[in-house]
Design a protein around this motif. Structure first.
Motif, short mmCIF file in Angstrom:
data_model
loop_
_atom_site.label_atom_id
_atom_site.label_comp_id
_atom_site.label_asym_id
_atom_site.label_seq_id
_atom_site.Cartn_x
_atom_site.Cartn_y
_atom_site.Cartn_z
N LEU A 1 -11.44 -57.10 85.92
CA LEU A 1 -11.25 -57.12 84.47
C LEU A 1 -11.47 -55.72 83.91
O LEU A 1 -12.58 -55.17 83.99
N MET A 2 -10.43 -55.13 83.34
CA MET A 2 -10.53 -53.79 82.75
C MET A 2 -10.95 -53.85 81.29
O MET A 2 -11.59 -52.93 80.78
N GLY A 3 -10.57 -54.94 80.60
CA GLY A 3 -10.93 -55.07 79.19
C GLY A 3 -10.18 -56.24 78.58
O GLY A 3 -9.19 -56.73 79.13
N GLU A 4 -10.65 -56.70 77.42
CA GLU A 4 -10.00 -57.83 76.76
C GLU A 4 -10.34 -57.85 75.28
O GLU A 4 -11.33 -57.29 74.83
N ASN A 5 -9.47 -58.49 74.51
CA ASN A 5 -9.76 -58.84 73.13
C ASN A 5 -9.23 -60.26 72.91
O ASN A 5 -8.90 -60.95 73.88
N GLU A 6 -9.14 -60.70 71.68
CA GLU A 6 -8.74 -62.09 71.46
C GLU A 6 -7.27 -62.35 71.78
O GLU A 6 -6.85 -63.50 71.92
N HIS A 7 -6.48 -61.28 71.91
CA HIS A 7 -5.03 -61.44 72.15
C HIS A 7 -4.59 -61.09 73.56
O HIS A 7 -3.59 -61.60 74.04
N SER A 8 -5.32 -60.19 74.22
CA SER A 8 -4.86 -59.62 75.50
C SER A 8 -6.01 -59.44 76.48
O SER A 8 -7.15 -59.19 76.07
N THR A 9 -5.68 -59.54 77.75
CA THR A 9 -6.61 -59.24 78.82
C THR A 9 -5.91 -58.35 79.83
O THR A 9 -4.73 -58.55 80.13
N ILE A 10 -6.63 -57.34 80.33
CA ILE A 10 -6.05 -56.37 81.25
C ILE A 10 -6.79 -56.45 82.59
O ILE A 10 -8.01 -56.36 82.64
N TYR A 11 -6.00 -56.61 83.66
CA TYR A 11 -6.58 -56.69 85.01
C TYR A 11 -5.98 -55.60 85.90
O TYR A 11 -4.83 -55.21 85.74
N LYS A 12 -6.81 -55.16 86.83
CA LYS A 12 -6.35 -54.24 87.87
C LYS A 12 -6.59 -54.91 89.22
O LYS A 12 -7.63 -55.53 89.43
N ASP A 13 -5.61 -54.80 90.11
CA ASP A 13 -5.75 -55.47 91.41
C ASP A 13 -5.18 -54.57 92.50
O ASP A 13 -4.26 -53.79 92.28
N PHE A 14 -5.75 -54.72 93.71
CA PHE A 14 -5.35 -53.94 94.87
C PHE A 14 -4.03 -54.43 95.46
O PHE A 14 -3.48 -53.83 96.37
N ALA A 15 -3.52 -55.55 94.95
CA ALA A 15 -2.35 -56.22 95.53
C ALA A 15 -1.21 -55.24 95.77
O ALA A 15 -0.80 -54.52 94.88
N HIS A 16 -0.71 -55.24 97.00
CA HIS A 16 0.47 -54.42 97.31
C HIS A 16 1.38 -55.14 98.31
O HIS A 16 2.59 -54.99 98.24
#
Length: 456
Positions: free
Chosen positions: A314-329
């Motif tokens: 989880l990189m950050g979030e607010n009531e409208h959006s959530t941002i994720y970073k993943d190693f998936a390749h």
């Protein structure tokens, strides 16, 4: 335990290698090392512990007869001058998997293997053991919160090992996980990876059959029952079927964008989500039972597990959006990760950006393995850094080739970091999430700037 030894690392700059070097220095050993390139965090970590060489490069004078042994990293070549001198002097030379087995011969060894989910499961196991106050050693492929290094060696009775199928060293093309000789293990699934080392699926699968066949009569190997290729391999395995046990995801429910595990009439809240994580949690529980952790202890401590670094982080979030970073390749990782975010947030759209960065993912012979794996996001973006393609001596993939390979006509390709940044900053982020997937860094994309702009 290894103490008061003189040890030299050839290719000390690798992620596991430099952590092992720090671990051994903290055990009162005299540690030196060499490498021809250093990047953070290894450069900073080695410098902090007084282990960063004055100069980059190889120097045969660093190898001498007073060394007790040498540890050889995968980055070194067969003709490395330090390696050649060590062999001339008859010094004991370990690869790091051989060394890990050497220091854990008297311990109960739990090995986590598979094409995906290894770091997440290992992290879950370490988190619970740590929270429960148990004594344990470990080797894990990522830096974890609450753990100073990626390797720990002590007098603990148990060692938990993330078992990578990649080759061991320039002198030994055996997959690393075949050196550990597990007592208890799991295989999360098999999805063809490391195209540069295992040129066919059959050769890749053969390594896992060898791993399964190492399971001792009094041991256990758990395998993901949803993986058809893995189940087929299990049918041809040598160990007694009572030693080979299938597992699936824990039952769960999603309420207000949070996942709860259903267990013996309880709803247990989690900080992680997705079918793959619920499957990972279940096998972590099963393996922990062999380390003396009860189911009640497991569910008590797993509630505070927030995930491994870059694994649906989880990189950050607010009531409208959530941002994720993943190693998936790899294809299977891409599919599982985008599916997890889509299911968790059913009332939001998803913009996903995948960086093709590894040799396999940038190879035109391999790229068709991604067919159908990127269908769920509402916007599917791909970033390719031309410099990465050039460094791997491959041919650039066009947007048309990507569209055909992925089977998605609206897929968008970006080859300049500025264009990708501008695209992301000019989207509407009301009720939309962002998922960034890469084993690289998107060519230096300013993720903090994007995060702050979206969330503010």
């Amino acid at each position: 335990m290894i103490k008061n030894q003189k040890i030299h690392f050839i290719a000390i700059g690798g992620s596991v290698m430099h952590n092992l070097a720090i671990c051994l220095k903290l055990l009162d050993n005299q540690v030196t090392g060499s490498d021809d390139m250093f990047f953070d965090p290894s450069r900073s970590n080695l410098s902090k512990h007084g282990l960063l060489p004055e100069k980059e490069g190889w120097n045969a004078d660093r190898i001498h007869a007073e060394l007790d042994f040498v540890i050889l990293g995968m980055h070194a070549k067969k003709d490395n001058p330090e390696l050649l001198k060590a062999r001339d002097l008859g010094l004991k030379i370990y690869s790091f998997p051989e060394f890990i087995h050497e220091v854990s011969k008297e311990k109960k060894r739990i090995v986590v293997a598979g094409s995906h989910g290894k770091t997440s499961i290992t992290s879950m196991i370490l988190h619970v053991l740590n929270q429960a106050g148990h004594s344990f050693d470990y080797l894990v492929g990522a830096q974890l919160d609450g753990f100073e290094t990626m390797v720990k060696i002590s007098d603990a009775p148990v060692m938990v090992i993330e078992g990578d199928e990649y080759t061991t060293s320039p002198l030994d093309l055996t997959p690393k996980f075949l050196h550990y000789n597990h007592h208890f293990a799991c295989i999360t699934g098999i999805a063809w990876d490391h195209f540069n080392v295992f040129p066919t699926l059959d050769i890749y699968e053969e390594q896992f059959l060898k791993f399964i066949n190492q399971t001792p009569p009094d041991g256990k190997l758990y395998y993901a029952e949803s993986d058809q290729a893995l189940c087929r391999i299990i049918e041809n395995a040598q160990p007694e079927k009572s030693s080979l046990i299938p597992y699936g995801p824990l039952d769960s429910v999603i309420k207000n964008n949070q996942t709860f595990v259903l267990w013996e009439g309880q709803e247990i809240p989690l900080k992680v989500f997705g079918d793959h994580n619920l499957q990972n949690l279940n096998v972590a529980r099963l393996l922990l039972n062999h380390a003396g952790i009860s189911n009640n202890e497991f569910f008590e401590h797993i509630q505070s597990f927030t995930g491994a670094s870059k694994r649906l982080e989880l990189m950050g979030e607010n009531e409208h959006s959530t941002i994720y970073k993943d190693f998936a390749h790899a294809p299977s990782k891409l599919k599982a990760t985008s599916e997890a975010v889509t299911k968790q947030f059913k009332d939001r759209k998803l913009t996903a950006c995948l960086e093709l960065h590894t040799f396999s993912s940038l190879n035109k012979q391999f790229i068709h393995q991604y067919k159908g794996c990127y269908n769920l996001p509402d916007q599917a973006l791909v970033f390719i850094n031309p410099e990465a393609v050039k460094a791997k001596k491959l041919e650039m993939i066009s947007q048309e080739e990507l569209i055909e390979a992925f089977g998605r006509t609206d897929l968008q390709l970006f080859t300049e970091v500025e264009a990708l940044e501008n695209f992301l900053l000019n989207q509407t982020w009301i009720n939309r999430n962002l998922l960034l997937m890469s084993s690289g860094n998107f060519g230096g994309l300013d993720i903090e700037k994007i995060k702050n702009t979206i969330l503010n």
